[in-house]
Design an enzyme around this catalytic site. Structure first.
Site, PDB file in Angstrom:
ATOM      1  N   ILE A   1       0.841  -1.196   0.000  1.00  0.00           N
ATOM      2  CA  ILE A   1       0.000   0.000   0.000  1.00  0.00           C
ATOM      3  C   ILE A   1       0.881   1.253   0.000  1.00  0.00           C
ATOM      4  O   ILE A   1       0.633   2.202  -0.748  1.00  0.00           O
ATOM      5  CB  ILE A   1      -0.940   0.008   1.224  1.00  0.00           C
TER       6      ILE A   1
ATOM      7  N   TYR B   1       3.889   1.589  -1.147  1.00  0.00           N
ATOM      8  CA  TYR B   1       4.506   1.768  -2.465  1.00  0.00           C
ATOM      9  C   TYR B   1       3.519   2.414  -3.428  1.00  0.00           C
ATOM     10  O   TYR B   1       3.855   3.361  -4.144  1.00  0.00           O
ATOM     11  CB  TYR B   1       4.984   0.437  -3.041  1.00  0.00           C
ATOM     12  N   HIS B   2       2.295   1.908  -3.439  1.00  0.00           N
ATOM     13  CA  HIS B   2       1.292   2.454  -4.354  1.00  0.00           C
ATOM     14  C   HIS B   2       0.986   3.908  -4.030  1.00  0.00           C
ATOM     15  O   HIS B   2       0.837   4.731  -4.931  1.00  0.00           O
ATOM     16  CB  HIS B   2       0.005   1.643  -4.287  1.00  0.00           C
ATOM     17  N   GLU B   3       0.887   4.209  -2.746  1.00  0.00           N
ATOM     18  CA  GLU B   3       0.480   5.544  -2.326  1.00  0.00           C
ATOM     19  C   GLU B   3       1.569   6.597  -2.535  1.00  0.00           C
ATOM     20  O   GLU B   3       1.277   7.730  -2.942  1.00  0.00           O
ATOM     21  CB  GLU B   3       0.065   5.536  -0.852  1.00  0.00           C
ATOM     22  N   SER B   4       2.821   6.239  -2.222  1.00  0.00           N
ATOM     23  CA  SER B   4       3.869   7.279  -2.203  1.00  0.00           C
ATOM     24  C   SER B   4       5.202   6.874  -2.816  1.00  0.00           C
ATOM     25  O   SER B   4       6.130   7.690  -2.833  1.00  0.00           O
ATOM     26  CB  SER B   4       4.120   7.720  -0.758  1.00  0.00           C
TER      27      SER B   4
END
Length: 234
Positions: free
Chosen positions: A80, A82-85
């Site tokens: 999560i 990685y996907h977010e930031s």
């Protein structure tokens, strides 16, 4: 530091009254080393790992420690993050989401956390874990649901909102389909952009136009989670 050493020394001196003067009383040098060790242990969680020390990211220690405390898989929370930031703890999105897990200030306020504190990776990760756990409990998914369906529904709620996912589940149930199947629920999420569906009496959150983004989010996070499970120990 000096004040802390003096207080600790005084406390240990009092202890000898009860346990005798044969007990070892630490020297000031030993007390300095003891207190430095305590402070180092307390700060270990906040220390980023160097390249070669981590399996997924420099935030492995922080994400793993907090996720385990909250009962979540740290590799999923890393996916999560990685996907977010892209593991950038210092960014703020155009919408105002902040930090490693891209938490909105209005959400943080529910946990009595101000927007400035959101830039602290430890605080940011802990809030994300608490949100994830709260969603998982609120969905009240049955025990026999597959792990993939469970994770997909929770991730969809995390991204698109639990209200819209719950609407899609109610629509599935109203049409005689399985409300615990992500394949079914994702189809009704897409249908929630159409009046004949979002005007249905079982729908409480109205129209939903973000289904493509939410479905892509679920697929991306689960794909990366699978990758992280292969490269990192639980």
């Amino acid at each position: 530091m000096l004040k802390k050493i003096i207080l600790t020394f005084s406390f240990l001196t009092v202890l000898t009254t009860f346990y005798g003067f044969n007990s070892h009383i630490p020297s000031p040098r030993e007390l300095i080393l003891f207190n430095e060790k305590e402070e180092q242990t307390a700060s270990d969680l906040l220390t980023l790992l160097r390249e070669g020390e981590y399996q997924i990211s420099a935030y492995d220690r922080i994400i793993r420690t907090i996720s385990e405390q909250e009962g979540n898989d740290w590799r999923l929370m890393s996916a999560i993050a990685y996907h977010e930031s892209r593991f950038n703890a210092g960014i703020t999105s155009r919408r105002g989401a902040r930090g490693l897990m891209q938490i909105m200030p209005m959400v943080a306020r529910q946990f009595n956390v101000g927007k400035e504190d959101l830039m602290n990776p430890e605080t940011n990760v802990r809030i994300a874990n608490k949100i994830f756990s709260k969603i998982s409990l609120s969905l009240r998914l049955p025990a026999n649901i597959s792990s993939k369906d469970r994770l997909s529904l929770v991730l969809a709620s995390y991204n698109g909102g639990i209200g819209h996912v719950s609407d899609a589940r109610r629509l599935a149930r109203a049409h005689g389909e399985n409300p615990n199947s992500w394949e079914v629920v994702s189809r009704y999420l897409r249908l929630k952009s159409q009046p004949e569906y979002y005007e249905n009496k079982v729908v409480k959150c109205g129209r939903f136009t973000g289904s493509n983004q939410t479905v892509a989010y679920v697929n991306d996070v689960l794909g990366r989670y699978d990758k992280y499970c292969r490269i990192a120990a639980r």
